[in-house]
Design a protein around this motif. Structure first.
Motif, PDB file in Angstrom:
ATOM      1  N   SER A  96       0.807  -1.146  -0.019  1.00  0.00           N
ATOM      2  CA  SER A  96      -0.013  -0.069  -0.010  1.00  0.00           C
ATOM      3  C   SER A  96       0.875   1.165   0.086  1.00  0.00           C
ATOM      4  CB  SER A  96      -1.003   0.135   1.199  1.00  0.00           C
ATOM      5  OG  SER A  96      -0.054  -0.061   2.257  1.00  0.00           O
ATOM      6  N   THR A  97       0.151   2.516  -0.074  1.00  0.00           N
ATOM      7  CA  THR A  97       0.920   3.566  -0.196  1.00  0.00           C
ATOM      8  C   THR A  97       1.669   3.633   1.362  1.00  0.00           C
ATOM      9  OG1 THR A  97      -0.794   4.693  -1.709  1.00  0.00           O
ATOM     10  CG2 THR A  97       0.792   6.293  -0.178  1.00  0.00           C
ATOM     11  N   GLY A  98       2.958   4.298   1.434  1.00  0.00           N
ATOM     12  CA  GLY A  98       3.723   4.343   2.562  1.00  0.00           C
ATOM     13  C   GLY A  98       3.310   5.721   3.474  1.00  0.00           C
ATOM     14  N   PHE A  99       3.541   5.417   4.750  1.00  0.00           N
ATOM     15  CA  PHE A  99       3.139   6.468   5.789  1.00  0.00           C
ATOM     16  C   PHE A  99       4.529   6.390   6.486  1.00  0.00           C
ATOM     17  CE2 PHE A  99       2.224   2.265   7.477  1.00  0.00           C
ATOM     18  CZ  PHE A  99       2.965   2.503   8.956  1.00  0.00           C
ATOM     19  N   SER A 100       4.584   8.028   7.172  1.00  0.00           N
ATOM     20  CA  SER A 100       5.801   8.004   8.045  1.00  0.00           C
ATOM     21  C   SER A 100       5.635   7.774   9.339  1.00  0.00           C
ATOM     22  CB  SER A 100       6.145   9.887   7.697  1.00  0.00           C
ATOM     23  OG  SER A 100       6.611   9.948   6.354  1.00  0.00           O
ATOM     24  N   ILE A 101       6.479   7.209  10.013  1.00  0.00           N
ATOM     25  CA  ILE A 101       6.390   6.903  11.446  1.00  0.00           C
ATOM     26  C   ILE A 101       7.810   6.841  12.056  1.00  0.00           C
ATOM     27  CG2 ILE A 101       6.996   4.507  11.139  1.00  0.00           C
ATOM     28  CD1 ILE A 101       5.075   3.945  13.476  1.00  0.00           C
ATOM     29  N   PRO A 102       8.045   7.511  13.226  1.00  0.00           N
ATOM     30  CA  PRO A 102       9.328   7.553  14.090  1.00  0.00           C
ATOM     31  C   PRO A 102       9.939   6.204  13.781  1.00  0.00           C
ATOM     32  CG  PRO A 102       7.668   9.067  15.050  1.00  0.00           C
ATOM     33  CD  PRO A 102       6.927   8.353  14.172  1.00  0.00           C
ATOM     34  N   ILE A 103      11.012   6.174  13.682  1.00  0.00           N
ATOM     35  CA  ILE A 103      11.843   4.854  13.581  1.00  0.00           C
ATOM     36  C   ILE A 103      11.804   4.012  15.033  1.00  0.00           C
ATOM     37  CG2 ILE A 103      14.139   5.747  13.993  1.00  0.00           C
ATOM     38  CD1 ILE A 103      15.132   3.649  11.773  1.00  0.00           C
ATOM     39  N   PHE A 104      12.098   4.798  15.863  1.00  0.00           N
ATOM     40  CA  PHE A 104      12.007   3.901  17.210  1.00  0.00           C
ATOM     41  C   PHE A 104      10.403   3.447  17.642  1.00  0.00           C
ATOM     42  CE2 PHE A 104      16.271   6.190  17.518  1.00  0.00           C
ATOM     43  CZ  PHE A 104      16.963   4.941  17.791  1.00  0.00           C
ATOM     44  N   ASP A 105       9.517   4.176  17.088  1.00  0.00           N
ATOM     45  CA  ASP A 105       8.389   3.772  17.458  1.00  0.00           C
ATOM     46  C   ASP A 105       8.051   2.569  16.549  1.00  0.00           C
ATOM     47  OD1 ASP A 105       7.892   5.789  19.361  1.00  0.00           O
ATOM     48  OD2 ASP A 105       6.619   7.177  17.977  1.00  0.00           O
ATOM     49  N   PHE A 106       8.515   2.394  15.492  1.00  0.00           N
ATOM     50  CA  PHE A 106       8.082   1.651  14.503  1.00  0.00           C
ATOM     51  C   PHE A 106       8.753   0.144  14.849  1.00  0.00           C
ATOM     52  CE2 PHE A 106       9.603  -0.645  10.391  1.00  0.00           C
ATOM     53  CZ  PHE A 106       8.423  -1.343  10.084  1.00  0.00           C
ATOM     54  N   PHE A 107      10.304   0.018  14.847  1.00  0.00           N
ATOM     55  CA  PHE A 107      10.849  -1.144  14.923  1.00  0.00           C
ATOM     56  C   PHE A 107      12.095  -0.857  15.466  1.00  0.00           C
ATOM     57  CE2 PHE A 107      12.935  -4.978  13.687  1.00  0.00           C
ATOM     58  CZ  PHE A 107      11.959  -6.025  13.928  1.00  0.00           C
ATOM     59  N   SER A 163      11.858  -4.868  19.325  1.00  0.00           N
ATOM     60  CA  SER A 163      10.386  -4.446  19.443  1.00  0.00           C
ATOM     61  C   SER A 163       9.666  -3.921  18.361  1.00  0.00           C
ATOM     62  CB  SER A 163      10.747  -3.426  20.631  1.00  0.00           C
ATOM     63  OG  SER A 163      11.309  -2.108  20.058  1.00  0.00           O
ATOM     64  N   PHE A 164       8.553  -4.089  18.429  1.00  0.00           N
ATOM     65  CA  PHE A 164       7.761  -3.565  17.321  1.00  0.00           C
ATOM     66  C   PHE A 164       6.597  -2.774  17.745  1.00  0.00           C
ATOM     67  CE2 PHE A 164       4.254  -5.321  14.168  1.00  0.00           C
ATOM     68  CZ  PHE A 164       4.521  -4.181  13.118  1.00  0.00           C
ATOM     69  N   LEU A 165       6.332  -1.697  17.279  1.00  0.00           N
ATOM     70  CA  LEU A 165       5.275  -0.869  17.590  1.00  0.00           C
ATOM     71  C   LEU A 165       5.350  -0.748  19.221  1.00  0.00           C
ATOM     72  CD1 LEU A 165       2.287  -1.953  15.642  1.00  0.00           C
ATOM     73  CD2 LEU A 165       4.038  -0.425  15.045  1.00  0.00           C
ATOM     74  N   GLY A 166       6.521  -0.391  19.768  1.00  0.00           N
ATOM     75  CA  GLY A 166       6.676  -0.351  21.252  1.00  0.00           C
ATOM     76  C   GLY A 166       6.675  -1.557  21.903  1.00  0.00           C
ATOM     77  N   ILE A 167       6.587  -2.377  21.501  1.00  0.00           N
ATOM     78  CA  ILE A 167       6.331  -3.791  22.122  1.00  0.00           C
ATOM     79  C   ILE A 167       7.216  -4.857  22.141  1.00  0.00           C
ATOM     80  CG2 ILE A 167       4.971  -6.027  22.431  1.00  0.00           C
ATOM     81  CD1 ILE A 167       2.386  -4.193  21.182  1.00  0.00           C
TER      82      ILE A 167
END
Length: 484
Positions: A288-299, A423-427
């Motif tokens: 899908s179309t990409g979205f932006s996310i802080p890298i440490f929040d993502f993975f 960690s993934f999505l903070g988990i």
């Protein structure tokens, strides 16, 4: 299935930043579960401070309800949260606030009819009150909704008969002794006086019955949630000594365990990652179309002494990064508060008074009313809601494929390290040194790529596993007063 001790939840990632990932997981889980959802489709759910779902809801040693599970399912839904998320408050907090404002009131016309009937039956009412005081030493104390006569009538109808009865049935009984089969010895002299009083009320007894019994039920249901006991349905959990308002998981624990073990039911997730700035990446989910996310929040991945190896060495602007995950063992778990049983005066969730009080606002009708008025938002935009189920899975298998001129150096770093955390999505996905995830490395010289595979442990159902938690793919929400 991972032990919660290795999975302390990090700072929650803002749900909107990860909504595309969360929506993708929910959508596929919805397709897999299909008819099992029984017309209540999953909504996207963001894991917050409560963490993922402690599915092992029953202690295998004593069959007590797992306190961690109880605390998790007892939370409110957060108001206006998209994706849905648990609030910090318990649902019982809002429920008590709302329920405490409800009383059963007659309309002006019905109240006049009952008042006139009670005046006509004054002598018999006095005789009943005197008989009660002679038997028990004093009259019950009046409350905001009930006079002593009302409390006496409610006590007789609800506790002197098994099963509980009502005033109309007592008035019409051909054999009062048989109907009031649980009358205490001290109450034997009261029964004939009771019959005389009800007969004196005549046809208005139905109005007395509605007022007395409904307000009595309200008091009993409220008591069951405020002061749970064994007699009113309070439930024991394994973390505290006192009883709590009852919740129930309708999915047998064995079905949950077997469902997680069925790895053929799986949700795949593929993400292409592109570094766009020092702090952010663009993520494309399943093409899908990409979205932006802080890298440490993502993975994040830490290897050895490098706590930010994913950010510093893998997801760089010059590298091509793909992450594939598989969430296996997709399983639906249903649960909820236990409904009030008027005939037994047990348990606590009783929505009829709340929905009727909402409908009766400002109307001169006999029924349940708020007093004082209740301003809580009962719609799905408000806080009066709870979860009735979650779609769960095992923690994911993760494959990180990096195409880079430094692929061999990345491979060597992982091969030589026994300490890998992710960690993934903070988990947190735990550490290989805790025997939770294992890792392996494979290189491909033809395209200068390295693939790192992080694998969760094989499911285990033996031993003390109450700390086990499962990943949440989606949830079923319920706003019980939204349609009133």
């Amino acid at each position: 299935m991972i032990n919660s001790e290795t999975l302390a939840v990090a700072e929650a990632v803002p749900a909107t930043e990860a909504s595309a990932i969360i929506d993708a997981l929910r959508s596929q889980a919805d397709d897999i579960l299909g008819t099992a959802l029984e017309g209540s489709p999953l909504v996207s759910f963001a894991v917050g401070s409560a963490g993922n779902f402690p599915y092992y809801w029953q202690n295998p040693n004593n069959l007590l309800f797992n306190g961690a599970t109880y605390n998790w399912i007892g939370h409110n839904l957060a108001a206006k949260a998209t994706p849905a998320q648990l609030d910090s408050d318990l649902f019982t907090t809002n429920y008590i606030e709302v329920f405490s404002k409800i009383g059963y009131h007659l309309s002006a016309a019905d109240n006049d009819l009952l008042s006139q009937a009670q005046k006509n039956a004054t002598n018999q009412q006095m005789a009943l009150l005197n008989a009660w005081r002679a038997a028990y030493g004093s009259l019950p104390a009046a409350t905001a909704t009930q006079q002593p006569i009302d409390i006496i009538m409610s006590t007789i109808a609800s506790t002197w008969a098994k099963p509980a009865t009502d005033l109309t049935s007592i008035q019409q009984a051909s054999n009062l002794n048989a109907l009031l089969n649980n009358t205490p010895a001290s109450g034997q002299p009261i029964r004939p006086v009771l019959a005389a009083y009800l007969n004196a009320l005549g046809t208005s007894v139905s109005l007395q019955n509605a007022t007395t019994m409904n307000n009595g039920y309200l008091q009993n249901a409220l008591l069951a949630v405020q002061s749970p006991t064994a007699a009113n349905g309070g439930m024991a959990i394994d973390t505290i000594s006192q009883l709590v308002p009852a919740y129930a998981v309708s999915t047998p624990l064995n079905d949950i365990i077997n469902g997680l073990a069925d790895t053929s039911n799986a949700v795949p997730l593929h993400m292409s990652v592109k570094r766009t700035s020092e702090s952010e990446v663009t993520v494309s989910v399943n093409g899908s179309t990409g979205f932006s996310i802080p890298i440490f929040d993502f993975f994040s991945v830490s290897v050895g002494a490098s706590a930010s190896y994913f950010s510093d060495n893998i997801a760089t602007s010059s590298n091509s990064v793909d992450i594939s995950m598989v969430f296996s063992g997709v399983t639906l778990v249903n649960f909820g508060p236990v409904s009030f049983n008027p005939s037994l005066n047990t348990n606590w969730l009783w929505m009829e008074p709340i929905t009727e009080a909402i409908q009766n606002a400002g109307a001169d009708v006999s029924g349940f009313h708020f007093s004082p008025a209740c301003t809580l938002d009962f719609s799905p935009n408000g806080p009066f809601g709870y979860l009735t189920g979650v779609a769960i899975s095992n923690y994911p298998t993760v494959q990180i494929t990096v195409t880079s001129s430094s692929y061999q150096s990345i491979a060597t770093t992982f091969q030589q390290s026994s300490t890998v955390k992710a960690s993934f999505l903070g988990i947190p996905l735990a550490s290989v040194t805790e025997s939770s995830y294992s890792h392996s490395v494979q290189t491909n010289a033809s395209n200068s790529s390295v693939t790192i595979t992080l694998t969760p442990p094989a499911p285990s159902v033996s031993g003390p596993v109450e700390g086990s938690v499962a990943w949440i793919l989606g949830a079923q929400t319920h706003y019980p007063a939204a349609s009133a």
